[in-house]
Design a protein around this motif. Structure first.
Motif, mmCIF file in Angstrom:
data_model
loop_
_atom_site.group_PDB
_atom_site.id
_atom_site.type_symbol
_atom_site.label_atom_id
_atom_site.label_comp_id
_atom_site.label_asym_id
_atom_site.label_seq_id
_atom_site.Cartn_x
_atom_site.Cartn_y
_atom_site.Cartn_z
ATOM 1 N N THR A 94 -48.942 -25.512 -67.440
ATOM 2 C CA THR A 94 -48.233 -26.755 -67.136
ATOM 3 C C THR A 94 -48.210 -27.056 -65.650
ATOM 4 O O THR A 94 -48.448 -28.192 -65.219
ATOM 5 C CB THR A 94 -46.784 -26.679 -67.665
ATOM 6 O OG1 THR A 94 -46.810 -26.448 -69.083
ATOM 7 C CG2 THR A 94 -46.031 -27.969 -67.376
ATOM 8 N N ALA A 123 -47.678 -20.784 -70.922
ATOM 9 C CA ALA A 123 -47.199 -22.167 -70.953
ATOM 10 C C ALA A 123 -46.857 -22.672 -69.550
ATOM 11 O O ALA A 123 -47.221 -23.798 -69.182
ATOM 12 C CB ALA A 123 -45.974 -22.259 -71.860
ATOM 13 N N SER A 183 -51.719 -26.222 -73.260
ATOM 14 C CA SER A 183 -51.043 -24.935 -73.043
ATOM 15 C C SER A 183 -49.546 -25.011 -73.302
ATOM 16 O O SER A 183 -48.893 -23.979 -73.529
ATOM 17 C CB SER A 183 -51.285 -24.456 -71.612
ATOM 18 O OG SER A 183 -52.656 -24.198 -71.392
ATOM 19 N N LYS A 184 -48.981 -26.211 -73.268
ATOM 20 C CA LYS A 184 -47.537 -26.358 -73.492
ATOM 21 C C LYS A 184 -47.122 -25.901 -74.887
ATOM 22 O O LYS A 184 -45.938 -25.624 -75.130
ATOM 23 C CB LYS A 184 -47.114 -27.817 -73.280
ATOM 24 C CG LYS A 184 -47.288 -28.346 -71.876
ATOM 25 C CD LYS A 184 -46.747 -29.771 -71.769
ATOM 26 C CE LYS A 184 -46.984 -30.364 -70.383
ATOM 27 N NZ LYS A 184 -48.425 -30.638 -70.136
#
Length: 534
Positions: free
Chosen positions: A358, A354, A438-439
């Motif tokens: 980000t 994550a 991806s968060k």
């Protein structure tokens, strides 16, 4: 190694029977794995999707959610049906019926050229998968030798991973076919898998514990004799059956084995056991693993990664390979420790994915490689811990009288969360919706913190114990003190001196009160046929 071989020779049939039942996991894994790739196939999109402004075809987020998650809606109700199928038809015939229902659903999907029939097929197939997910771990737990039960039941999860891998390979082989065959071949093959499981269960013996529960003592002796690869007059078979009967009669004093008994606390802690199983299966889904196996191909494709189908195969290879050390660790390290290690490892990997996605962005090549690497490590942690352990713990946690009911509830919890997360994920990650990308791994990393705390505070250590000893362990210890009592039970040092709080009398592995079990001396025909035993 010589000692292990010697132990394997003691009751090879029990190991073979329990291991074969794990093939039920293959149906679950393969069906889950096929849909991830099928929803990205060009001809499938042309058939079931809508034309876009640029002339390409795509599924709407709502249709994608429906196609992927509706199977889990079917499995939720299928899992609830696992109790009547398993307790009234028996473990074997319950699985055979599940294979028939599953095959009907597969036939619907294979024939479909429009969304409604395809969705109905997914629901019907889900009913079969749900019944299988309830009965297989239960059947395995009731038939497997206690010293290797963790590894045997973990085999169910291993076959799930193998099914996922074979599905990814099948999808890769048919994805470029410009006809209905692109999805009909990988879906239709499932009829073969269902036939293999159904035929095997027709031949294998019924669970002795189920037969005892139904009062069919002679058949229970024959079944246990087959599992022990011995004869019905073997003292070990006699002791095993008497232990089951003594425990069942003792536990019957605390309830009538109804659904209501699943939610009564009492000295057996049935309510706590039920809730632990339900929430354990929920937390397994909340690790986020099915995000990868349902939407992994789409996610890798959206991340700009080349050859997303091949990356999906790679992640499935990791999933298969790393389940094997988990099978070993289940009976060596124990259930509690392996769950805590897995949760800690997964949350670290997910937060790294994550953060990198980000800060650096998914278009960066180094970031893409980092994403793939830590997704694979994350899968490795899941495959060797939470993947198999959830099925192992729920398969052995409950008393015989309510085992099928509690297994149906815990399995239904797994599928309910599976459905909810499968349906919600496109809305979280699709570019025209939540666009988390991806968060989304911040969400899964946070839920793995919950997994870690749950494993520490709520899971008893049950490795190496018979199912009857597990009943005693849960009744007379907390999760935090269970490891010490487990060690004493395995060493045979527990003495029957009463228990605190009005709970059951202590249970040692020297079968207390077995001689008092109400089993008449019977002249049982040793020349039992398959039909007699099952």
């Amino acid at each position: 190694m010589p000692k292990l071989i010697e132990k394997l020779r003691e009751n090879p049939m029990a190991i073979v029977v329990s291991a074969f039942a794990a093939f039920g996991g293959f149906l679950y894994g393969y069906d889950t794995g096929t849909i991830s790739g099928i929803i990205t196939m060009d001809y499938f999109l042309q058939t079931f999707g809508d034309v876009q402004a640029d002339g390409t075809y795509a599924l709407a987020s709502s249709d994608k959610s429906l196609i992927v998650s509706i199977l889990s809606a079917g499995t939720f109700f299928g899992a609830l049906l696992g109790y009547p199928c398993g307790d009234f038809l028996g473990r074997r015939w319950g699985l055979i019926l599940a294979c028939l229902i599953f095959s009907i659903g597969v036939a619907f999907q294979t024939a479909a050229t429009a969304l409604p029939l395809f969705v109905v097929g997914r629901v019907v197939a889900g009913l079969g998968v749900g019944i299988i997910s309830c009965i297989v771990p239960m059947y395995q737990s009731e038939c497997a030798p206690k010293w290797i039960r963790g590894a045997i039941v973990s085999g169910y999860q291993w076959f799930i991973t193998i099914g996922l891998l074979i599905a990814a390979i099948a999808n890769n082989g048919t994805k470029d076919i410009a006809s209905y065959a692109c999805y009909r071949i990988p879906i239709g093959i499932q009829l073969i898998w269902a036939s293999i499981l159904a035929l095997g269960m027709f031949i294998l013996p019924e669970s002795p514990r189920f037969l005892i529960m139904k009062g069919r003592t002679e058949k229970a002796y024959r079944s246990q004799a087959r599992l022990n690869s011995s004869t019905v007059d073997d003292p070990k078979v006699d002791a095993d059956i008497k232990e089951i009967v003594a425990n069942m009669e003792f536990m019957a004093k605390f309830g009538s084995a109804t659904y209501a008994d699943c939610f009564k606390m009492g000295p057996q802690k049935n309510l706590l056991r039920t809730l632990v199983g339900v929430f354990l299966q929920a937390w397994q889904q909340l690790t986020g693993i099915n995000f990868i196996f349902y939407y992994g191909t789409s996610f890798f494709q959206a991340s700009g990664i080349q050859q997303p189908f091949l990356i999906t195969i790679a992640t499935n290879v990791v999933n298969v390979g790393m389940t094997i050390p988990g099978m070993w660790g289940m009976d060596k390290l124990g259930r509690r420790k392996i769950l805590m290690i897995g949760a800690a490892g997964m949350l670290v990997c997910e937060f790294i994915v994550a953060i990198v996605g980000t800060i650096v962005g998914q278009s960066n090549e180094a970031a893409q490689k980092t994403l793939i690497a830590f997704v694979c490590i994350y899968i490795a942690f899941f495959a060797s811990t939470w993947g198999p352990a959830a099925w192992v713990v729920t398969g052995e946690l409950y008393p015989l009288g309510i085992r099928a009911k509690c297994m149906s509830l815990s399995s239904a919890s797994n599928w309910l969360w599976n459905f909810g997360l499968g349906y919600a994920t496109p809305y979280m990650v699709d570019s025209d919706k939540g666009n988390l990308g991806s968060k989304v791994f911040f969400v899964w990393g946070s839920t793995c913190v919950g997994c870690l705390l749950f494993a520490f505070f709520c899971i008893w250590e049950t490795k190496g114990l018979s199912l009857e000893q597990v009943d005693y362990l849960v009744s007379n210890s907390s999760p935090l003190t269970s490891a010490k009592l487990n060690k004493a039970l395995r060493a045979g040092t527990v003495v029957a001196t009463g228990s605190t709080g009005g709970g059951p009398a202590p249970f040692s592995n020297k079968v207390q009160n077995a001689e008092d079990a109400k089993i008449p001396n019977q002249n049982i025909d040793k020349k039992a046929t398959i039909g007699d035993v099952v």
